[in-house]
Design a protein around this motif. Structure first.
Motif, short mmCIF file in Angstrom:
data_model
loop_
_atom_site.label_atom_id
_atom_site.label_comp_id
_atom_site.label_asym_id
_atom_site.label_seq_id
_atom_site.Cartn_x
_atom_site.Cartn_y
_atom_site.Cartn_z
N PRO A 73 0.86 -1.18 0.00
CA PRO A 73 0.00 0.00 0.00
C PRO A 73 0.90 1.24 0.00
O PRO A 73 1.80 1.35 0.83
CB PRO A 73 -0.79 -0.12 1.30
N ALA A 74 0.71 2.08 -0.96
CA ALA A 74 1.52 3.30 -1.07
C ALA A 74 0.82 4.28 -2.00
O ALA A 74 -0.04 3.91 -2.79
CB ALA A 74 2.91 2.98 -1.58
N ASP A 75 1.23 5.52 -1.89
CA ASP A 75 0.66 6.62 -2.66
C ASP A 75 1.67 7.03 -3.74
O ASP A 75 2.84 7.27 -3.43
CB ASP A 75 0.39 7.79 -1.71
N ALA A 76 1.24 7.12 -4.97
CA ALA A 76 2.13 7.52 -6.07
C ALA A 76 2.67 8.93 -5.87
O ALA A 76 3.72 9.28 -6.41
CB ALA A 76 1.39 7.43 -7.41
N ALA A 77 1.98 9.74 -5.08
CA ALA A 77 2.44 11.10 -4.81
C ALA A 77 3.43 11.16 -3.64
O ALA A 77 3.93 12.23 -3.30
CB ALA A 77 1.24 12.01 -4.52
N ASP A 78 3.72 10.01 -3.04
CA ASP A 78 4.66 9.93 -1.92
C ASP A 78 5.28 8.53 -1.91
O ASP A 78 5.03 7.72 -1.02
CB ASP A 78 3.94 10.22 -0.59
N LEU A 79 6.09 8.24 -2.92
CA LEU A 79 6.62 6.90 -3.12
C LEU A 79 7.60 6.50 -2.02
O LEU A 79 8.49 7.28 -1.67
CB LEU A 79 7.33 6.81 -4.48
N PRO A 80 7.47 5.27 -1.50
CA PRO A 80 8.36 4.80 -0.44
C PRO A 80 9.63 4.16 -1.00
O PRO A 80 10.04 3.07 -0.60
CB PRO A 80 7.50 3.76 0.28
N PHE A 81 10.26 4.84 -1.95
CA PHE A 81 11.47 4.34 -2.59
C PHE A 81 12.53 5.42 -2.55
O PHE A 81 12.22 6.61 -2.60
CB PHE A 81 11.19 3.96 -4.05
N GLY A 82 13.78 4.99 -2.50
CA GLY A 82 14.89 5.94 -2.52
C GLY A 82 15.02 6.61 -3.87
O GLY A 82 14.44 6.19 -4.87
N VAL A 110 4.08 12.69 -10.82
CA VAL A 110 5.10 12.73 -11.88
C VAL A 110 6.43 13.20 -11.29
O VAL A 110 7.50 12.68 -11.64
CB VAL A 110 4.65 13.61 -13.07
N GLN A 111 6.39 14.14 -10.35
CA GLN A 111 7.62 14.57 -9.66
C GLN A 111 8.25 13.39 -8.91
O GLN A 111 9.47 13.20 -8.93
CB GLN A 111 7.32 15.71 -8.68
#
Length: 191
Positions: A73-82, A110-111
């Motif tokens: 579960p994650a938000d594309a506007a706040d990606l949990p990736f480095g 997109v950012q």
């Protein structure tokens, strides 16, 4: 901690280096199931969705299918990736005109894609239901350091072959006439 409880960052640290494909808004139907795109063991498929219940169901459906598929579960506007940790990122039916996603969230997504993708990484924009104006998407990509490599529109030669990689296509199901796929590469840093 078992495989399903690890975060994407933990998964990346424990797994051998693999190409990472991230699908934002995977829902219950990841591209690996509805399209012809295949993910060999040398690639890591990660599907995210803001709806935790959909993610849970996708995990249950995928449990024994492919060990290189993970859902979070994650938000594309706040990606949990480095930063620069993803090779390819798919935003499918995310920027469309009729969706209840604010322009600010679309732009932030997109950012975040630009932040998470490696330099030279590819962002795939798939719009088939209520496509956003192509010029809006092109400007958004340009503003976020992407260079468009290819645009394939419904009706173009090769459309059906290309869309089948990322979505299911039936003979009796018509996509919107303005449907398109955009492939954009993250630009290298300017010297």
């Amino acid at each position: 901690m078992n495989r399903e409880e690890r975060t994407p960052e933990q998964e990346k640290k424990t797994a051998p280096k693999k190409r990472v494909f991230l699908e934002c808004g995977t829902n219950l139907t990841p591209v690996t199931w509805i399209g012809s795109r295949e993910f060999p063991n040398s690639e890591l498929y990660i599907g995210i969705d803001i709806n935790a219940q959909k993610v849970k169901e996708a995990k249950e459906l995928a449990f024994d299918r492919q060990p290189n598929m993970h859902f979070f579960p994650a938000d594309a506007a706040d990606l949990p990736f480095g930063d620069e940790s993803v090779d390819e990122l798919l935003l499918g039916n995310f920027l469309g005109d009729d969706l209840k996603i604010s322009e600010a969230v679309r732009e932030k997504s997109v950012q975040e894609a630009a932040r998470a993708l490696h330099k030279g990484g590819v962002l795939i924009i798939k719009e088939i239901y209520s496509p956003a104006d192509e010029r809006y998407v092109q400007n958004l990509l340009s503003k976020n350091n992407f260079e468009i490599e290819k645009i394939i529109r419904s009706g173009d030669s090769g459309w059906e072959d290309e869309i089948r990689k990322y979505d299911w296509v039936e003979a009796d199901r018509k996509t919107v006439s303005r449907s398109y796929l955009i492939f954009a590469k993250k630009k290298q840093a300017e010297k």
